[in-house]
Design an enzyme around this catalytic site. Structure first.
Site, PDB file in Angstrom:
ATOM      1  N   LYS A  79       0.838  -1.216   0.000  1.00 41.41           N
ATOM      2  CA  LYS A  79       0.000   0.000   0.000  1.00 41.41           C
ATOM      3  C   LYS A  79       0.872   1.265   0.000  1.00 41.41           C
ATOM      4  O   LYS A  79       0.619   2.199  -0.751  1.00 41.41           O
ATOM      5  CB  LYS A  79      -0.918   0.044   1.239  1.00 41.41           C
ATOM      6  CG  LYS A  79      -1.833  -1.138   1.380  1.00 41.41           C
ATOM      7  CD  LYS A  79      -2.681  -1.030   2.628  1.00 41.41           C
ATOM      8  CE  LYS A  79      -1.922  -1.060   3.928  1.00 41.41           C
ATOM      9  NZ  LYS A  79      -1.221  -2.332   4.224  1.00 41.41           N
ATOM     10  N   ARG A 130      -9.012   1.138   9.625  1.00 39.58           N
ATOM     11  CA  ARG A 130      -8.529  -0.223   9.833  1.00 39.58           C
ATOM     12  C   ARG A 130      -9.581  -1.105  10.485  1.00 39.58           C
ATOM     13  O   ARG A 130      -9.361  -2.307  10.643  1.00 39.58           O
ATOM     14  CB  ARG A 130      -7.316  -0.153  10.742  1.00 39.58           C
ATOM     15  CG  ARG A 130      -6.074  -0.728  10.178  1.00 39.58           C
ATOM     16  CD  ARG A 130      -4.961  -0.555  11.166  1.00 39.58           C
ATOM     17  NE  ARG A 130      -3.833  -1.338  10.799  1.00 39.58           N
ATOM     18  CZ  ARG A 130      -2.874  -0.926   9.984  1.00 39.58           C
ATOM     19  NH1 ARG A 130      -2.930   0.260   9.451  1.00 39.58           N
ATOM     20  NH2 ARG A 130      -1.870  -1.724   9.722  1.00 39.58           N
ATOM     21  N   ARG A 178      11.974  -5.302   3.688  1.00 39.52           N
ATOM     22  CA  ARG A 178      11.650  -3.865   3.646  1.00 39.52           C
ATOM     23  C   ARG A 178      12.675  -3.025   4.421  1.00 39.52           C
ATOM     24  O   ARG A 178      13.097  -3.390   5.503  1.00 39.52           O
ATOM     25  CB  ARG A 178      10.262  -3.631   4.238  1.00 39.52           C
ATOM     26  CG  ARG A 178       9.981  -2.140   4.419  1.00 39.52           C
ATOM     27  CD  ARG A 178       8.559  -1.818   4.587  1.00 39.52           C
ATOM     28  NE  ARG A 178       7.936  -2.494   5.707  1.00 39.52           N
ATOM     29  CZ  ARG A 178       6.630  -2.441   5.948  1.00 39.52           C
ATOM     30  NH1 ARG A 178       5.849  -1.782   5.134  1.00 39.52           N
ATOM     31  NH2 ARG A 178       6.120  -3.078   6.984  1.00 39.52           N
ATOM     32  N   ARG A 198      11.953  -1.842  10.095  1.00 37.54           N
ATOM     33  CA  ARG A 198      10.931  -1.540  11.109  1.00 37.54           C
ATOM     34  C   ARG A 198      10.888  -2.641  12.171  1.00 37.54           C
ATOM     35  O   ARG A 198      10.979  -3.815  11.840  1.00 37.54           O
ATOM     36  CB  ARG A 198       9.553  -1.412  10.448  1.00 37.54           C
ATOM     37  CG  ARG A 198       9.313  -0.041   9.878  1.00 37.54           C
ATOM     38  CD  ARG A 198       8.089   0.064   9.031  1.00 37.54           C
ATOM     39  NE  ARG A 198       6.884  -0.605   9.514  1.00 37.54           N
ATOM     40  CZ  ARG A 198       5.706  -0.500   8.937  1.00 37.54           C
ATOM     41  NH1 ARG A 198       5.566   0.259   7.860  1.00 37.54           N
ATOM     42  NH2 ARG A 198       4.666  -1.142   9.414  1.00 37.54           N
ATOM     43  N   ARG A 234       0.221  -9.166  13.444  1.00 42.09           N
ATOM     44  CA  ARG A 234      -0.379  -8.159  12.547  1.00 42.09           C
ATOM     45  C   ARG A 234      -1.317  -8.810  11.540  1.00 42.09           C
ATOM     46  O   ARG A 234      -2.388  -8.280  11.235  1.00 42.09           O
ATOM     47  CB  ARG A 234       0.729  -7.396  11.799  1.00 42.09           C
ATOM     48  CG  ARG A 234       1.467  -6.433  12.687  1.00 42.09           C
ATOM     49  CD  ARG A 234       2.759  -5.980  12.045  1.00 42.09           C
ATOM     50  NE  ARG A 234       2.553  -5.111  10.911  1.00 42.09           N
ATOM     51  CZ  ARG A 234       3.488  -4.833  10.004  1.00 42.09           C
ATOM     52  NH1 ARG A 234       4.670  -5.375  10.086  1.00 42.09           N
ATOM     53  NH2 ARG A 234       3.235  -3.998   9.027  1.00 42.09           N
TER      54      ARG A 234
HETATM   55  P1  AP5 Z   1       4.903  -1.498   1.671  1.00 38.65           P
HETATM   56  O1  AP5 Z   1       4.509  -0.636   0.525  1.00 38.65           O
HETATM   57  O2  AP5 Z   1       5.729  -0.886   2.755  1.00 38.65           O
HETATM   58  O3  AP5 Z   1       3.639  -2.262   2.260  1.00 38.65           O
HETATM   59  P2  AP5 Z   1       2.394  -1.738   3.110  1.00 38.65           P
HETATM   60  O4  AP5 Z   1       1.188  -2.431   2.583  1.00 38.65           O
HETATM   61  O5  AP5 Z   1       2.373  -0.249   3.140  1.00 38.65           O
HETATM   62  O6  AP5 Z   1       2.784  -2.376   4.487  1.00 38.65           O
HETATM   63  P3  AP5 Z   1       2.759  -1.791   5.954  1.00 38.65           P
HETATM   64  O7  AP5 Z   1       3.458  -2.829   6.797  1.00 38.65           O
HETATM   65  O8  AP5 Z   1       3.320  -0.407   5.999  1.00 38.65           O
HETATM   66  O9  AP5 Z   1       1.290  -1.769   6.235  1.00 38.65           O
HETATM   67  P4  AP5 Z   1       0.645  -1.807   7.595  1.00 38.65           P
HETATM   68  O10 AP5 Z   1      -0.739  -1.497   7.226  1.00 38.65           O
HETATM   69  O11 AP5 Z   1       0.852  -3.027   8.398  1.00 38.65           O
HETATM   70  O12 AP5 Z   1       1.506  -0.752   8.418  1.00 38.65           O
HETATM   71  P5  AP5 Z   1       1.200   0.721   8.886  1.00 38.65           P
HETATM   72  O13 AP5 Z   1       2.435   1.460   8.723  1.00 38.65           O
HETATM   73  O14 AP5 Z   1      -0.045   1.240   8.280  1.00 38.65           O
HETATM   74  O15 AP5 Z   1       5.684  -2.770   1.062  1.00 38.65           O
HETATM   75  C1  AP5 Z   1       6.276  -3.736   1.891  1.00 38.65           C
HETATM   76  C2  AP5 Z   1       7.645  -4.134   1.292  1.00 38.65           C
HETATM   77  O16 AP5 Z   1       7.444  -4.806   0.051  1.00 38.65           O
HETATM   78  C3  AP5 Z   1       8.581  -2.964   0.980  1.00 38.65           C
HETATM   79  O17 AP5 Z   1       9.902  -3.324   1.256  1.00 38.65           O
HETATM   80  C4  AP5 Z   1       8.396  -2.726  -0.520  1.00 38.65           C
HETATM   81  O18 AP5 Z   1       9.554  -2.166  -1.138  1.00 38.65           O
HETATM   82  C5  AP5 Z   1       8.115  -4.131  -1.025  1.00 38.65           C
HETATM   83  N1  AP5 Z   1       7.204  -4.149  -2.153  1.00 38.65           N
HETATM   84  C6  AP5 Z   1       6.118  -3.348  -2.344  1.00 38.65           C
HETATM   85  N2  AP5 Z   1       5.504  -3.663  -3.495  1.00 38.65           N
HETATM   86  C7  AP5 Z   1       6.229  -4.693  -4.033  1.00 38.65           C
HETATM   87  C8  AP5 Z   1       6.092  -5.460  -5.215  1.00 38.65           C
HETATM   88  N3  AP5 Z   1       5.104  -5.249  -6.091  1.00 38.65           N
HETATM   89  N4  AP5 Z   1       6.976  -6.461  -5.466  1.00 38.65           N
HETATM   90  C9  AP5 Z   1       7.990  -6.705  -4.578  1.00 38.65           C
HETATM   91  N5  AP5 Z   1       8.195  -5.995  -3.464  1.00 38.65           N
HETATM   92  C10 AP5 Z   1       7.313  -5.006  -3.182  1.00 38.65           C
HETATM   93  O19 AP5 Z   1       0.875   0.476  10.439  1.00 38.65           O
HETATM   94  C11 AP5 Z   1       1.870  -0.017  11.343  1.00 38.65           C
HETATM   95  C12 AP5 Z   1       1.223  -0.274  12.691  1.00 38.65           C
HETATM   96  O20 AP5 Z   1       0.632   0.940  13.204  1.00 38.65           O
HETATM   97  C13 AP5 Z   1       0.049  -1.274  12.666  1.00 38.65           C
HETATM   98  O21 AP5 Z   1       0.503  -2.605  12.806  1.00 38.65           O
HETATM   99  C14 AP5 Z   1      -0.783  -0.819  13.876  1.00 38.65           C
HETATM  100  O22 AP5 Z   1      -0.243  -1.344  15.052  1.00 38.65           O
HETATM  101  C15 AP5 Z   1      -0.605   0.683  13.878  1.00 38.65           C
HETATM  102  N6  AP5 Z   1      -1.685   1.367  13.154  1.00 38.65           N
HETATM  103  C16 AP5 Z   1      -1.546   2.103  11.999  1.00 38.65           C
HETATM  104  N7  AP5 Z   1      -2.727   2.601  11.617  1.00 38.65           N
HETATM  105  C17 AP5 Z   1      -3.651   2.195  12.525  1.00 38.65           C
HETATM  106  C18 AP5 Z   1      -5.045   2.384  12.652  1.00 38.65           C
HETATM  107  N8  AP5 Z   1      -5.731   3.100  11.749  1.00 38.65           N
HETATM  108  N9  AP5 Z   1      -5.684   1.795  13.672  1.00 38.65           N
HETATM  109  C19 AP5 Z   1      -5.018   1.066  14.571  1.00 38.65           C
HETATM  110  N10 AP5 Z   1      -3.664   0.858  14.512  1.00 38.65           N
HETATM  111  C20 AP5 Z   1      -3.000   1.400  13.507  1.00 38.65           C
END
Ligand code: AP5
Length: 257
Positions: free
Chosen positions: A41, A120, A159, A192, A203
């Site tokens: 994402k 979420r 990542r 991370r 997660r």
């Molecule tokens: P990346 O683009 O970083 O993936 P992502 O889907 O953004 O993954 P996240 O882990 O950031 O999502 P998340 O929703 O768990 O975390 P968030 O930061 O929101 O890609 C991943 C990797 O793959 C990268 O290395 C990239 O280069 C590679 N890649 C991408 N596309 C590729 C492709 N096509 N082919 C190959 N490689 C590829 O949240 C973190 C934490 O915060 C959560 O766990 C939670 O505890 C908290 N949190 C955040 N928001 C909330 C909320 N609204 N409510 C409650 N808790 C929350």
């Protein structure tokens, strides 16, 4: 390419303003990006942001920005949120909603927005719907990315994220030009804490229980745009733009070039 803002208003909240003002677009995109942790994402949001001029608003980035702030600048709620995140658990809805409401001005931005990691849960989605209705800035679409679990785990383990500007890399599929340094700002690239295998497991379980039901929520509102997240980021990006064009063609607003 359109000019981007620096997300200062989103990351800091309160009275903070972005240093770079985004373009005022006649038909800005207002999108949500849905999908399991690591599906890509953030990577797609970064590409879409450059193409559409809309700012990437990630709730995960707010928590991580707070983490690098000093203890005395952190509220007790933020400290509790950070503890949850380290364990890979979801932060409570009320805590997240309070953080998002403080930043509601980002939803009125003339460049539009790309919500990544929020909502979420169904409760967060209902609160967002209410807020956007009050601001008269409804969503155009909800992009829902899908990928098998084993590919997601491989993406998360490789990542690396820039400590400074939060740009995302992968040691094999999206490496930086210079190992360990961000292509955009030269900042240090780090792994991370929540990408450790034990946190990833928690997660994924939280996603299946709390976030996966959002696909039905947005399908019922005719906003859901399913996208296969298999392949290289640029392929998925093209797939996304094509799906967005089709979605927008069904509305009265003009489609992107
Ligand atoms: P990346 O683009 O970083 O993936 P992502 O889907 O953004 O993954 P996240 O882990 O950031 O999502 P998340 O929703 O768990 O975390 P968030 O930061 O929101 O890609 C991943 C990797 O793959 C990268 O290395 C990239 O280069 C590679 N890649 C991408 N596309 C590729 C492709 N096509 N082919 C190959 N490689 C590829 O949240 C973190 C934490 O915060 C959560 O766990 C939670 O505890 C908290 N949190 C955040 N928001 C909330 C909320 N609204 N409510 C409650 N808790 C929350």
């Amino acid at each position: 390419m359109l000019k981007q803002s620096n997300r200062a208003a989103w990351l800091k909240g309160g009275d903070a303003c972005c240093n770079l003002q985004p373009q005022m677009l006649a038909h800005p995109y207002r999108l949500v990006l849905l999908g399991a942790p690591g599906v890509g994402k953030g990577t797609q949001a970064e590409l879409l942001s450059k193409k559409l001029g809309a700012c990437q608003l990630s709730t995960g980035d707010i928590f991580r920005a707070a983490k690098s702030s000093s203890d005395c600048d952190r509220t007790p709620a933020m400290t509790r949120a950070l503890d949850c995140m380290k364990r890979g658990e979801l932060v409570s809805d009320d805590m997240v909603l309070a953080l998002v409401e403080e930043r509601a001005r980002c939803f009125r931005c003339g460049g539009g927005f790309l919500l990544d990691g929020f909502p979420r849960t169904v409760k967060q989605a209902e609160a967002l719907e209410k807020l956007l209705t009050a601001l008269a800035t409804p969503l155009d679409a909800v992009l829902s990315y899908d990928l098998p679990l084993e590919q997601i785990v491989a993406r998360l383990s490789g990542r690396r994220t820039c400590m400074n500007c939060k740009s995302v890399y992968h040691i094999e599929t999206r490496p930086p030009h210079i190992a360990g340094a961000c292509d955009h700002c030269g900042g240090d690239l780090v792994q991370r804490e929540d990408d450790r295998p034990e946190s990833v497991h928690v997660r994924m379980a939280a996603y299946a229980e709390s976030t996966a039901p959002l696909t039905d929520f947005y399908r019922q509102r005719n906003l859901l745009v399913p996208i296969t997240a298999d392949g290289m980021p640029e392929e998925i990006f093209k797939r996304t733009l094509k799906a967005l064009k089709i979605k927008r063609a069904a509305s009265s607003a003009p489609v992107p070039a």
